[in-house]
Scaffold this motif. Structure first.
Motif, PDB file in Angstrom:
ATOM      1  N   GLY A 322       0.792  -1.225   0.000  1.00 55.51           N
ATOM      2  CA  GLY A 322       0.000   0.000   0.000  1.00 55.51           C
ATOM      3  C   GLY A 322       0.821   1.269   0.000  1.00 55.51           C
ATOM      4  O   GLY A 322       0.271   2.367  -0.105  1.00 55.51           O
ATOM      5  N   THR A 323       2.150   1.143   0.092  1.00 58.02           N
ATOM      6  CA  THR A 323       3.018   2.320   0.086  1.00 58.02           C
ATOM      7  C   THR A 323       3.725   2.431  -1.262  1.00 58.02           C
ATOM      8  O   THR A 323       3.715   1.509  -2.084  1.00 58.02           O
ATOM      9  N   VAL A 324       4.392   3.555  -1.462  1.00 61.79           N
ATOM     10  CA  VAL A 324       5.106   3.780  -2.719  1.00 61.79           C
ATOM     11  C   VAL A 324       6.368   2.924  -2.800  1.00 61.79           C
ATOM     12  O   VAL A 324       6.996   2.834  -3.858  1.00 61.79           O
ATOM     13  N   LYS A 325       6.749   2.282  -1.691  1.00 60.90           N
ATOM     14  CA  LYS A 325       7.970   1.484  -1.678  1.00 60.90           C
ATOM     15  C   LYS A 325       7.805   0.134  -2.374  1.00 60.90           C
ATOM     16  O   LYS A 325       8.794  -0.553  -2.635  1.00 60.90           O
ATOM     17  N   CYS A 326       6.580  -0.263  -2.656  1.00 63.95           N
ATOM     18  CA  CYS A 326       6.370  -1.552  -3.322  1.00 63.95           C
ATOM     19  C   CYS A 326       5.282  -1.414  -4.381  1.00 63.95           C
ATOM     20  O   CYS A 326       4.142  -1.041  -4.075  1.00 63.95           O
ATOM     21  N   ASN A 327       5.624  -1.733  -5.608  1.00 59.28           N
ATOM     22  CA  ASN A 327       4.642  -1.740  -6.701  1.00 59.28           C
ATOM     23  C   ASN A 327       4.636  -3.097  -7.405  1.00 59.28           C
ATOM     24  O   ASN A 327       4.304  -3.202  -8.587  1.00 59.28           O
ATOM     25  N   TYR A 328       5.022  -4.127  -6.664  1.00 52.24           N
ATOM     26  CA  TYR A 328       5.173  -5.466  -7.240  1.00 52.24           C
ATOM     27  C   TYR A 328       3.853  -5.980  -7.816  1.00 52.24           C
ATOM     28  O   TYR A 328       3.799  -6.437  -8.966  1.00 52.24           O
ATOM     29  N   CYS A 329       2.789  -5.903  -7.041  1.00 48.57           N
ATOM     30  CA  CYS A 329       1.490  -6.392  -7.514  1.00 48.57           C
ATOM     31  C   CYS A 329       0.935  -5.514  -8.633  1.00 48.57           C
ATOM     32  O   CYS A 329       0.275  -6.005  -9.551  1.00 48.57           O
ATOM     33  N   SER A 330       1.189  -4.225  -8.551  1.00 47.58           N
ATOM     34  CA  SER A 330       0.760  -3.319  -9.626  1.00 47.58           C
ATOM     35  C   SER A 330       1.433  -3.691 -10.943  1.00 47.58           C
ATOM     36  O   SER A 330       0.807  -3.663 -12.013  1.00 47.58           O
ATOM     37  N   HIS A 331       2.703  -4.047 -10.852  1.00 45.66           N
ATOM     38  CA  HIS A 331       3.443  -4.462 -12.049  1.00 45.66           C
ATOM     39  C   HIS A 331       2.798  -5.697 -12.675  1.00 45.66           C
ATOM     40  O   HIS A 331       2.587  -5.748 -13.903  1.00 45.66           O
ATOM     41  N   TYR A 332       2.468  -6.686 -11.850  1.00 47.99           N
ATOM     42  CA  TYR A 332       1.861  -7.896 -12.385  1.00 47.99           C
ATOM     43  C   TYR A 332       0.420  -7.659 -12.841  1.00 47.99           C
ATOM     44  O   TYR A 332      -0.059  -8.336 -13.755  1.00 47.99           O
ATOM     45  N   ALA A 333      -0.260  -6.702 -12.219  1.00 50.79           N
ATOM     46  CA  ALA A 333      -1.619  -6.370 -12.666  1.00 50.79           C
ATOM     47  C   ALA A 333      -1.586  -5.823 -14.089  1.00 50.79           C
ATOM     48  O   ALA A 333      -2.405  -6.196 -14.944  1.00 50.79           O
ATOM     49  N   LYS A 334      -0.636  -4.939 -14.363  1.00 57.32           N
ATOM     50  CA  LYS A 334      -0.498  -4.376 -15.714  1.00 57.32           C
ATOM     51  C   LYS A 334      -0.106  -5.454 -16.720  1.00 57.32           C
ATOM     52  O   LYS A 334      -0.511  -5.417 -17.874  1.00 57.32           O
TER      53      LYS A 334
END
Length: 373
Positions: A322-334
Motif C-alpha cells: 500500500g506504500t510507494v515502496k512496493c509496486n510489485y502487484c501493480s506491475h503484475y496487474a499491468k
C-alpha cells in the motif's frame, strides 16, 4: 496432495470424486465440509442459503455421510461463525450445543471446524473421538497463536487467509506447533481487508435475516474498490495450481477450496482436476470462483509465472503493501490483467449508490426497509 472441498450434498458428485481418485491416485479429496442450512443451533462462517441444496434434517445428512465413507472421504461439520451470541458461555446454550454435536457424532461426523477458541477447547475435551479444526476465522497467523490452538486440542489449523504469502511464518508454525496445516487456495478476499471481521459477523447473523432484508454490503464495497484498483486482484491471497508444490514443501497438509455459498454454480470437479494436474491455462479469476461465472476481468494465469518467487525469498507484505515502496502487484496487474468488457465491468450504479448514500439509504430506495427509515 490432499483437498477439502465444500459439500453440494449430491451423491453423484461423490461418485465423480471417486472416479478422480482412480485417475489421480496420488491425490485425493480427504474431506468434504458443510452444515445443515439453516443450522438450528449455530451459524457458520458463510451464512446460509435457501435453495435446493440446503439440508434441513439429520437423516439426509446421515445418508450423505455414508456415501462419502464409501470412498474414504470424511465429513467436516462447520460450526465456525465468528459470533455465537455467547451461547457457549451460557449453561443452557452450551447444553444445546453439546447435544447438537452429539447428534452429529451419532450419524458419522468425524471432524468439526470451529472458530471460537472457547468452543474449540470444550468440544475437543468432550468429544475425543472427533477431530477439531481451528477455522480460518480464528485468525491463526503466528507461532504463538498456533501453539495456543494446539493446547486447546485442535488437530488441524486453517491458517489465516493473509498468511498465504508469508512463507517463513508458515514454516515456523509447522516446525514448532506440530499440527496439521490447512490453507485456502481460492481466497476471494482482499489482502488485509479492513472489513473482514465485520463481514464475518454479518455472515454469522445472516441466519437471523431473510433473503429479502440481507444486503451483502461488504462484498459490494470490495467490488467497488477493485473496480478502480485492479492490483487488488493480484494481492488476493490465492494459490495457483502451479505453486502448490511450494506449500507442500512448507508442511501444508490440506488444501481447501471455499465457496459453499455458491457451490451449486461451481464446477468443483473441473477445479479439482486443475489442481491435481498442477496447471491451468486461462483466467485465474474463473478458477478462483470455481468456473461459476464469466468475469469481465481477465487474469492471465500464465503471465503470473514467477510471481510467487519474491515471497519464497522471505519477503513479507506487512511492511510495505500500500506504500510507494512496493509496486510489485501493480506491475503484475499491468502485465496479466485485461478488461474484457469495459462497458459492463460491474454493477457500478448499485455500488456507487451504496458508497454515496450508505447501505440504509440505498436499502430504502429499494423499499426493502420501507416504513423503518
Amino acid at each position: 496432495m490432499r483437498f477439502c472441498i465444500p459439500a453440494d450434498f449430491s451423491h453423484d458428485t461423490v461418485e465423480k470424486i471417486g472416479q478422480l481418485h482412480i485417475v489421480y491416485s496420488e491425490h485425493a479429496v480427504e474431506e468434504v465440509y458443510g452444515n445443515i442450512t439453516p443450522t438450528p443451533i449455530l451459524g457458520s462462517g458463510r451464512g446460509w442459503r435457501q435453495d435446493n441444496l440446503s439440508l434441513n434434517n439429520f437423516r439426509t445428512l446421515e445418508d450423505y455421510i455414508k456415501k462419502l465413507n464409501e470412498y474414504n472421504i470424511l465429513f467436516n461439520y462447520t460450526i465456525n461463525s465468528s459470533c455465537t451470541a455467547n451461547m457457549e458461555l451460557d449453561p443452557l446454550g452450551l447444553k444445546k450445543i453439546l447435544k447438537f454435536v452429539d447428534m452429529l457424532r451419532e450419524i458419522g461426523t468425524k471432524r468439526l471446524t470451529v472458530a471460537s477458541p472457547v468452543l474449540i477447547g470444550i468440544l475437543a475435551r468432550q468429544f475425543k473421538d472427533m477431530e477439531v479444526t481451528a477455522s480460518v476465522i480464528s485468525y491463526t497467523n503466528t507461532t504463538k497463536r498456533a501453539l495456543e490452538m494446539k493446547r486447546m486440542g485442535v488437530k488441524t489449523i486453517a491458517l489465516d487467509e493473509d498468511m498465504t504469502r508469508h512463507f517463513k511464518a508458515i514454516e515456523m508454525i509447522h516446525q514448532y506447533a506440530d499440527v496439521d496445516l490447512e490453507i485456502i487456495v481460492n481466497s476471494m478476499c482482499h489482502y488485509n481487508c479492513l472489513f473482514r471481521a465485520n463481514h464475518y459477523n454479518a455472515l454469522a447473523h445472516n441466519k437471523d435475516a431473510t433473503q429479502e432484508t440481507y444486503l451483502d454490503y461488504y462484498t459490494d464495497k470490495c467490488l467497488l474498490y477493485r473496480k478502480d484498483n485492479l492490483e487488488e486482484y493480484i494481492k488476493i491471497p490465492w494459490i495457483r495450481p502451479e505453486d502448490i508444490k511450494y506449500y507442500e514443501a512448507l508442511g501444508v497438509k490440506l488444501f481447501k477450496i471455499i465457496g459453499r455459498e455458491i457451490i451449486d454454480q461451481m464446477d468443483i470437479i473441473r477445479m479439482l482436476i486443475c489442481y491435481f494436474e498442477r496447471k491451468f491455462d486461462g483466467n485465474l479469476l474463473e478458477l478462483i470462483y470455481g468456473f461459476s461465472n464469466k468475469p469481465t476481468v481477465y487474469i492471465d494465469n500464465k503471465k503470473l509465472e514467477g510471481f510467487i518467487d519474491k515471497f519464497k525469498n522471505t519477503y513479507t507484505c506487512n511492511l510495505w503493501c500500500g506504500t510507494v515502496k512496493c509496486n510489485y502487484c501493480s506491475h503484475y496487474a499491468k502485465k496479466a490483467i485485461t478488461i474484457k468488457n469495459k462497458n459492463v465491468t460491474f454493477e457500478t450504479k448499485k455500488l456507487e449508490d451504496i458508497e454515496t448514500y450508505g447501505v440504509i439509504e440505498y436499502a430504502s430506495q429499494l423499499e426493502i426497509l420501507e416504513g423503518m427509515v
